[in-house]
Design an enzyme around this catalytic site. Structure first.
Site, PDB file in Angstrom:
ATOM      1  N   SER A  39       0.827  -1.222   0.000  1.00 14.43           N
ATOM      2  CA  SER A  39       0.000   0.000   0.000  1.00 14.43           C
ATOM      3  C   SER A  39       0.851   1.257   0.000  1.00 14.43           C
ATOM      4  CB  SER A  39      -0.913   0.007   1.227  1.00 14.43           C
ATOM      5  OG  SER A  39      -0.133   0.035   2.421  1.00 14.43           O
ATOM      6  N   ASN A 126      -1.979  -2.161  13.420  1.00 16.39           N
ATOM      7  CA  ASN A 126      -3.421  -1.905  13.473  1.00 16.39           C
ATOM      8  C   ASN A 126      -3.744  -0.609  14.203  1.00 16.39           C
ATOM      9  OD1 ASN A 126      -3.479  -4.387  12.268  1.00 16.39           O
ATOM     10  ND2 ASN A 126      -4.607  -5.433  13.899  1.00 16.39           N
ATOM     11  N   THR A 171     -37.872  30.253  -9.141  1.00 15.69           N
ATOM     12  CA  THR A 171     -38.365  28.961  -8.679  1.00 15.69           C
ATOM     13  C   THR A 171     -38.724  28.164  -9.925  1.00 15.69           C
ATOM     14  OG1 THR A 171     -40.680  29.681  -8.524  1.00 15.69           O
ATOM     15  CG2 THR A 171     -39.325  29.938  -6.542  1.00 15.69           C
ATOM     16  N   HIS A 172     -38.385  26.885  -9.942  1.00 13.99           N
ATOM     17  CA  HIS A 172     -38.611  26.021 -11.112  1.00 13.99           C
ATOM     18  C   HIS A 172     -37.924  26.581 -12.361  1.00 13.99           C
ATOM     19  CE1 HIS A 172     -41.719  23.939  -8.759  1.00 13.99           C
ATOM     20  NE2 HIS A 172     -42.120  25.145  -8.397  1.00 13.99           N
ATOM     21  N   SER A 293     -14.098  27.713 -28.152  1.00 15.77           N
ATOM     22  CA  SER A 293     -14.536  26.578 -28.958  1.00 15.77           C
ATOM     23  C   SER A 293     -13.486  26.276 -30.022  1.00 15.77           C
ATOM     24  CB  SER A 293     -15.878  26.900 -29.619  1.00 15.77           C
ATOM     25  OG  SER A 293     -16.159  26.001 -30.649  1.00 15.77           O
ATOM     26  N   LYS A 299     -17.401  31.915 -29.212  1.00  9.21           N
ATOM     27  CA  LYS A 299     -17.850  31.318 -27.956  1.00  9.21           C
ATOM     28  C   LYS A 299     -16.781  31.298 -26.874  1.00  9.21           C
ATOM     29  CE  LYS A 299     -20.579  27.642 -27.833  1.00  9.21           C
ATOM     30  NZ  LYS A 299     -19.584  26.976 -27.033  1.00  9.21           N
ATOM     31  N   ASN A 301     -16.657  29.166 -23.163  1.00 13.34           N
ATOM     32  CA  ASN A 301     -17.382  28.150 -22.402  1.00 13.34           C
ATOM     33  C   ASN A 301     -16.973  28.159 -20.929  1.00 13.34           C
ATOM     34  OD1 ASN A 301     -18.489  27.199 -24.873  1.00 13.34           O
ATOM     35  ND2 ASN A 301     -16.609  26.030 -25.245  1.00 13.34           N
ATOM     36  N   GLU A 306     -18.155  23.824 -15.124  1.00 14.98           N
ATOM     37  CA  GLU A 306     -18.681  22.518 -15.519  1.00 14.98           C
ATOM     38  C   GLU A 306     -17.854  21.387 -14.919  1.00 14.98           C
ATOM     39  OE1 GLU A 306     -18.788  22.786 -19.758  1.00 14.98           O
ATOM     40  OE2 GLU A 306     -20.476  24.193 -19.772  1.00 14.98           O
ATOM     41  N   TYR A 333      -9.684  -6.053  12.857  1.00 13.76           N
ATOM     42  CA  TYR A 333      -8.973  -5.485  11.714  1.00 13.76           C
ATOM     43  C   TYR A 333      -8.986  -6.456  10.543  1.00 13.76           C
ATOM     44  CZ  TYR A 333      -5.559  -3.198   8.767  1.00 13.76           C
ATOM     45  OH  TYR A 333      -4.966  -2.576   7.713  1.00 13.76           O
ATOM     46  N   GLN A 338      -7.150  -1.374   4.129  1.00 14.29           N
ATOM     47  CA  GLN A 338      -6.071  -0.794   3.330  1.00 14.29           C
ATOM     48  C   GLN A 338      -6.621   0.095   2.220  1.00 14.29           C
ATOM     49  OE1 GLN A 338      -2.423  -3.083   2.593  1.00 14.29           O
ATOM     50  NE2 GLN A 338      -2.822  -2.841   0.409  1.00 14.29           N
ATOM     51  N   LYS A 341      -7.819   4.568   2.753  1.00 16.62           N
ATOM     52  CA  LYS A 341      -7.038   5.800   2.632  1.00 16.62           C
ATOM     53  C   LYS A 341      -7.059   6.347   1.209  1.00 16.62           C
ATOM     54  CE  LYS A 341      -4.165   3.339   4.850  1.00 16.62           C
ATOM     55  NZ  LYS A 341      -5.207   2.566   5.563  1.00 16.62           N
TER      56      LYS A 341
END
Length: 474
Positions: A39, A126, A171-172, A293, A299, A301, A306, A333, A338, A341
């Protein structure tokens, strides 16, 4: 003689396997298993915590006279040299030594000889790794808190500049009512403030020292818990050794806190992306954080936003990944731990990057001060104010006034008019009692000042909240 013999055996083992010691009794693992089992590529990141934990443990052993003062000084010096070399990029970790704990012990043995073989007395990997991870989690949660405060300052600075900037509230995704841009931005400060509290909770959850748990049953040595806690900055020790080595709840708390922050980042990203659209035009992403672009030269972006939105969604999955690793494991354990992390490290890295980028986007980009009022007026954002005008000044029940104003709005739509362009006589065709005061309620800017509650977009209340957050972040 025994010491010379043991050293010879150690050197032979080191030449044969490049290991400090073998963790398999009388059996040699395959090279494939060595790679699979290792590891170090992940947990080398815990080197500072591992050295700190080892130094604290040595202090406890020194107090018990298991390690002499002279030996302890050599160990401290050797560990400090290892950390110094690591910070200078001079350390080369080996998969043969499996993990950060064995690598550090191996490096120490190279420097100070057999004294290094004493440092693992009375402990296990451990309780060692659990303590390392708790220290890292506490430190990382505090670093995230600093980044959250940084983004809060960027937002607050924009809110302070835009107390008089009018935008439509949605709203919406439909234009609803006028409000100040400052009020809108302050909503995110409330969210991020809750995130600070959640990370504080995760710090509290990690604030238990596991050293003394050993493998699972506790240490055979009377390690001074108060000394260990003081050395490592813990407020208390674990009360149960089995829970000590198996508990990863604190990691879940950290991941949940990261998840909530990522949700708020994703929400903010989506809103700014929408606002930056040509269809809305409320927000211009700074050129440093937008891209062109490959085919359309006109353009720009909002790629930074995003990407934050996408990464925020990935961050949210980390707590589920982690729960999949630790769910249904009996005590105590297992090697499954392992994998934990890698998840928390990746989550921390991605969230830190997103917070840094978003903070800079907010700091450097531009909000359009002019378009908001026009959007409100052309989309009848003060219609609710007109309904309240009939309630407040003409004592008409709200449900009836609502229908009256709905008819007026439809009239304006059919005739392609703003509410302010409707004549008094035309208003009176819908309700005879309407007088010229109705135009006070149509005014977009006056709509904000008409709000009464302390959490509203009323400019006075917004100004109070800005001062409150300035004090909080100072």
């Amino acid at each position: 003689f025994r010491r010379v013999l043991f050293r010879s055996f150690t050197l032979m083992t080191k030449k044969k396997n490049n290991k400090l010691l073998s963790t398999s009794i009388n059996k040699k693992t395959s090279s494939l298993m060595d790679d699979f089992n290792s590891s170090i590529d992940i947990d080398q990141r815990l080197i500072e915590e591992d050295i700190l934990v080892t130094q604290a443990h040595v202090s406890a052993l020194e107090k018990l006279k298991v390690i002499s003062t002279i030996e302890a000084k050599k160990i401290y010096q050797g560990l400090n040299e290892i950390l110094n070399d690591y910070q200078k990029g001079k350390i080369k970790f080996s998969k043969k030594n499996e993990d950060i704990h064995m690598n550090v012990e191996y490096f120490l043995h190279q420097r100070i000889g057999d004294i290094a073989l004493k440092i693992h007395t009375g402990r296990s990997r451990n309780d060692q790794v659990a303590t390392d991870t708790r220290l890292w989690t506490k430190k990382s949660a505090k670093e995230i808190q600093k980044l959250i405060k940084m983004i809060m300052r960027s937002i607050l600075n924009q809110a302070n500049k835009h107390q008089e900037t009018i935008i439509p509230g949605f709203t919406h995704l439909q234009i609803a009512q006028p409000l100040s841009l400052a009020h809108h931005l302050l909503a995110y400060l409330e969210m991020f403030k809750r995130d600070l509290d959640y990370f504080e909770f995760s710090i509290h959850g990690a604030d238990e020292n596991v050293l003394g748990s050993a493998a699972l049953a506790g240490s055979n040595y009377q390690l001074d818990q108060n000394l260990l806690n003081k050395k490592l900055g813990f407020s208390k020790s674990k009360q149960n050794s089995m829970d000590g080595v198996s508990d990863r709840d604190f990691c879940m708390y950290f991941l949940h806190a990261c998840s909530m922050t990522s949700i708020h980042l994703g929400k903010l990203s989506s809103e700014l992306i929408l606002w930056s659209s040509n269809l809305v035009g409320l927000f211009n992403v700074h050129s440093e954080y937008s891209t062109g672009s490959s085919i359309m030269p006109q353009k720009r972006n909002p790629d930074s936003l995003e990407l934050i939105r996408s990464k925020a969604n990935i961050i949210r999955t980390k707590s589920q990944e982690f729960s999949n690793v630790i769910s249904n494991l009996p005590l105590t354990y297992f090697k499954d731990f392992q994998e934990d992390k890698k998840i928390i490290f990746e989550c921390f890295d991605e969230l830190s990057l997103c917070l840094n980028v978003m903070s800079d986007v907010i700091k450097k980009s531009h909000f359009n001060k002019k378009i908001g009022v026009e959007l409100c007026e052309t989309n009848f954002a003060t219609a609710t104010d007109l309904a309240d005008y009939l309630v407040i000044e003409k004592n008409i029940p709200f449900r009836k006034s609502y229908k009256t104003i709905a008819a007026i709005v439809q009239f304006a739509l059919n005739n392609k008019m703003k509410l302010s362009e409707i004549s008094l006589k035309e208003f009176q065709k819908f309700e005879k009692s309407i007088d010229s005061n109705i135009y006070q309620y149509i005014d977009v800017k006056k709509s904000l000042a008409r709000k009464k509650t302390n959490m509203s977009t009323n400019p006075k209340e917004v100004s109070k909240k800005i001062r409150k957050f300035q004090k909080f972040l100072k």
